[in-house]
Design a protein around this motif. Structure first.
Motif, PDB file in Angstrom:
ATOM      1  N   ASN A  40       0.824  -1.209   0.000  1.00  0.00           N
ATOM      2  CA  ASN A  40       0.000   0.000   0.000  1.00  0.00           C
ATOM      3  C   ASN A  40       0.861   1.264   0.000  1.00  0.00           C
ATOM      4  O   ASN A  40       0.559   2.239  -0.705  1.00  0.00           O
ATOM      5  CB  ASN A  40      -0.924   0.009   1.222  1.00  0.00           C
ATOM      6  N   THR A  41       1.933   1.234   0.768  1.00  0.00           N
ATOM      7  CA  THR A  41       2.831   2.394   0.831  1.00  0.00           C
ATOM      8  C   THR A  41       3.563   2.584  -0.487  1.00  0.00           C
ATOM      9  O   THR A  41       3.694   3.711  -0.997  1.00  0.00           O
ATOM     10  CB  THR A  41       3.845   2.227   1.977  1.00  0.00           C
ATOM     11  N   TYR A  42       4.044   1.469  -1.052  1.00  0.00           N
ATOM     12  CA  TYR A  42       4.753   1.553  -2.328  1.00  0.00           C
ATOM     13  C   TYR A  42       3.818   2.073  -3.422  1.00  0.00           C
ATOM     14  O   TYR A  42       4.232   2.848  -4.282  1.00  0.00           O
ATOM     15  CB  TYR A  42       5.313   0.177  -2.699  1.00  0.00           C
ATOM     16  N   ARG A  43       2.553   1.675  -3.376  1.00  0.00           N
ATOM     17  CA  ARG A  43       1.580   2.159  -4.358  1.00  0.00           C
ATOM     18  C   ARG A  43       1.448   3.682  -4.278  1.00  0.00           C
ATOM     19  O   ARG A  43       1.401   4.374  -5.317  1.00  0.00           O
ATOM     20  CB  ARG A  43       0.222   1.491  -4.104  1.00  0.00           C
ATOM     21  N   LYS A  44       1.385   4.218  -3.058  1.00  0.00           N
ATOM     22  CA  LYS A  44       1.280   5.673  -2.890  1.00  0.00           C
ATOM     23  C   LYS A  44       2.521   6.380  -3.436  1.00  0.00           C
ATOM     24  O   LYS A  44       2.423   7.433  -4.071  1.00  0.00           O
ATOM     25  CB  LYS A  44       1.091   6.009  -1.419  1.00  0.00           C
ATOM     26  N   MET A  45       3.679   5.764  -3.216  1.00  0.00           N
ATOM     27  CA  MET A  45       4.918   6.358  -3.720  1.00  0.00           C
ATOM     28  C   MET A  45       4.948   6.333  -5.250  1.00  0.00           C
ATOM     29  O   MET A  45       5.438   7.269  -5.882  1.00  0.00           O
ATOM     30  CB  MET A  45       6.120   5.608  -3.134  1.00  0.00           C
ATOM     31  N   CYS A  46       4.403   5.267  -5.843  1.00  0.00           N
ATOM     32  CA  CYS A  46       4.342   5.171  -7.303  1.00  0.00           C
ATOM     33  C   CYS A  46       3.355   6.189  -7.865  1.00  0.00           C
ATOM     34  O   CYS A  46       3.576   6.745  -8.953  1.00  0.00           O
ATOM     35  CB  CYS A  46       3.936   3.763  -7.722  1.00  0.00           C
ATOM     36  N   ASP A  47       2.261   6.419  -7.142  1.00  0.00           N
ATOM     37  CA  ASP A  47       1.285   7.419  -7.588  1.00  0.00           C
ATOM     38  C   ASP A  47       1.904   8.818  -7.588  1.00  0.00           C
ATOM     39  O   ASP A  47       1.576   9.650  -8.444  1.00  0.00           O
ATOM     40  CB  ASP A  47       0.055   7.391  -6.672  1.00  0.00           C
ATOM     41  N   GLU A  48       2.806   9.061  -6.658  1.00  0.00           N
ATOM     42  CA  GLU A  48       3.470  10.365  -6.575  1.00  0.00           C
ATOM     43  C   GLU A  48       4.594  10.505  -7.602  1.00  0.00           C
ATOM     44  O   GLU A  48       4.917  11.611  -8.023  1.00  0.00           O
ATOM     45  CB  GLU A  48       4.035  10.561  -5.164  1.00  0.00           C
ATOM     46  N   ASP A  49       5.186   9.371  -8.001  1.00  0.00           N
ATOM     47  CA  ASP A  49       6.268   9.389  -8.989  1.00  0.00           C
ATOM     48  C   ASP A  49       5.983   8.284  -9.996  1.00  0.00           C
ATOM     49  O   ASP A  49       6.247   7.100  -9.761  1.00  0.00           O
ATOM     50  CB  ASP A  49       7.618   9.149  -8.304  1.00  0.00           C
TER      51      ASP A  49
END
Length: 311
Positions: A265-274
């Motif tokens: 879930n955290t990695y997904r948020k980071m991918c959404d930001e970059d």
């Protein structure tokens, strides 16, 4: 004679033993394919029993080989048995079994990794995903060489509800062998969940899990670093683990399902930001570094890095 009003259970006629089949067709387990023959029908009966009630079920056996598990499946009185075998050496022996069970066996000489399972069974067997599993089973004694790519393929099929899971939550009973020549096997029974434990795309979950186990003997921090480009790698890895509330000194096998869910879930948020983050490939970065180093190298041969040695 069967009792009045009862249908006699299906029984195979007398057949050569598996050992005799192996001698008859001069079969030999190929070490490079990590093949291993199960000769003890008591063992194959136990494996098949782990699949549950198979009477009148439709079954697909993956890689039946000389047919040990095949005999136990047929003895369970299944409605139809689909055999998918890549190795042509085993086809004659399987045809003998097919003739001993008229109308019950269909043999496909092909690769399970490319076979279209969505057309393998009758359409009337389909059930909604939220219903009980369909009366369809996949059974197989998987050699080491194919077990990992096949399981990953099927997990992706589960997430997309395609392939053998077009019919619903198809159950699988699979054996995993440790080494060639050992009869010691682990039997695992899979039933897909109605709702996945991690609500993220399969590709993202698979990438995170693969990265965690990249260096399986090291702390999980080391594997998670491979999710990020070299520039900013340490900071981003620390951000990921802190936000996901995961101890960076844990080994990969010590992580719980909830911790994997937090990481995804955290990695997904980071991918959404970059948006460039998800397509980053650590192995490609290593290849580029190696190419650059070779272009700049002197006459002395550079030593292989730890990352290249591990991968």
């Amino acid at each position: 004679m069967a009792a009045p009003g009862r249908v006699a259970a299906f029984r195979l006629p007398p057949l050569p033993t598996i050992g005799e089949i192996i001698k008859l067709y001069r079969l030999k387990a190929q070490r490079q394919l990590s093949q291993n023959f199960l000769l003890d029908l008591r063992l194959t009966d136990k494996i098949v029993k782990q699949a549950g009630e198979l009477k009148n079920a439709h079954v697909c056996e993956v890689g039946p080989g000389p047919g040990g598990i095949t005999r136990s499946i047929l003895s369970a009185d299944v409605e139809q048995l689909l055999l998918i075998e890549k190795d042509a050496r085993f086809i004659p022996g399987l045809q003998m079994l097919s003739e001993a069970a008229p109308g019950k066996v269909r043999i496909v000489h092909g690769d399970i990794l490319t076979y279209k399972m969505e057309k393998a069974f009758p359409k009337h067997l389909k059930k909604d995903w939220e219903d009980e599993p369909p009366d369809i089973h996949i059974i197989g004694n998987l050699p080491f060489s194919v077990s990992t790519p096949l399981i990953i393929k099927w997990l992706e099929n589960v997430s997309k509800k395609d392939g053998p899971f077009t019919y619903g939550r198809t159950q699988m009973t699979l054996t995993f062998q440790k080494e060639v020549g050992e009869v010691d096997v682990a039997v695992v029974h899979f039933t897909p969940l109605v709702q996945p434990k991690i609500q993220q795309p399969f590709e993202l979950v698979e990438k995170v899990v693969r990265s965690v186990f990249q260096f399986r003997r090291k702390h999980c921090f080391r594997g998670l670093e491979t999710l990020f480009p070299e520039s900013g790698r340490l900071k981003r890895t620390e951000q990921l683990m802190m936000t996901a509330n995961v101890d960076p000194t844990l080994r990969p096998f010590q992580l719980s399902m909830s911790q994997f869910r937090n990481l995804c879930n955290t990695y997904r948020k980071m991918c959404d930001e970059d948006s460039s983050l998800f397509v980053f490939d650590y192995r490609e970065e290593l290849k580029q570094k190696k190419t650059t180093r070779n272009l700049l190298k002197s006459t002395s041969q550079p030593e292989q890095t730890e990352e290249e040695d591990q991968l």
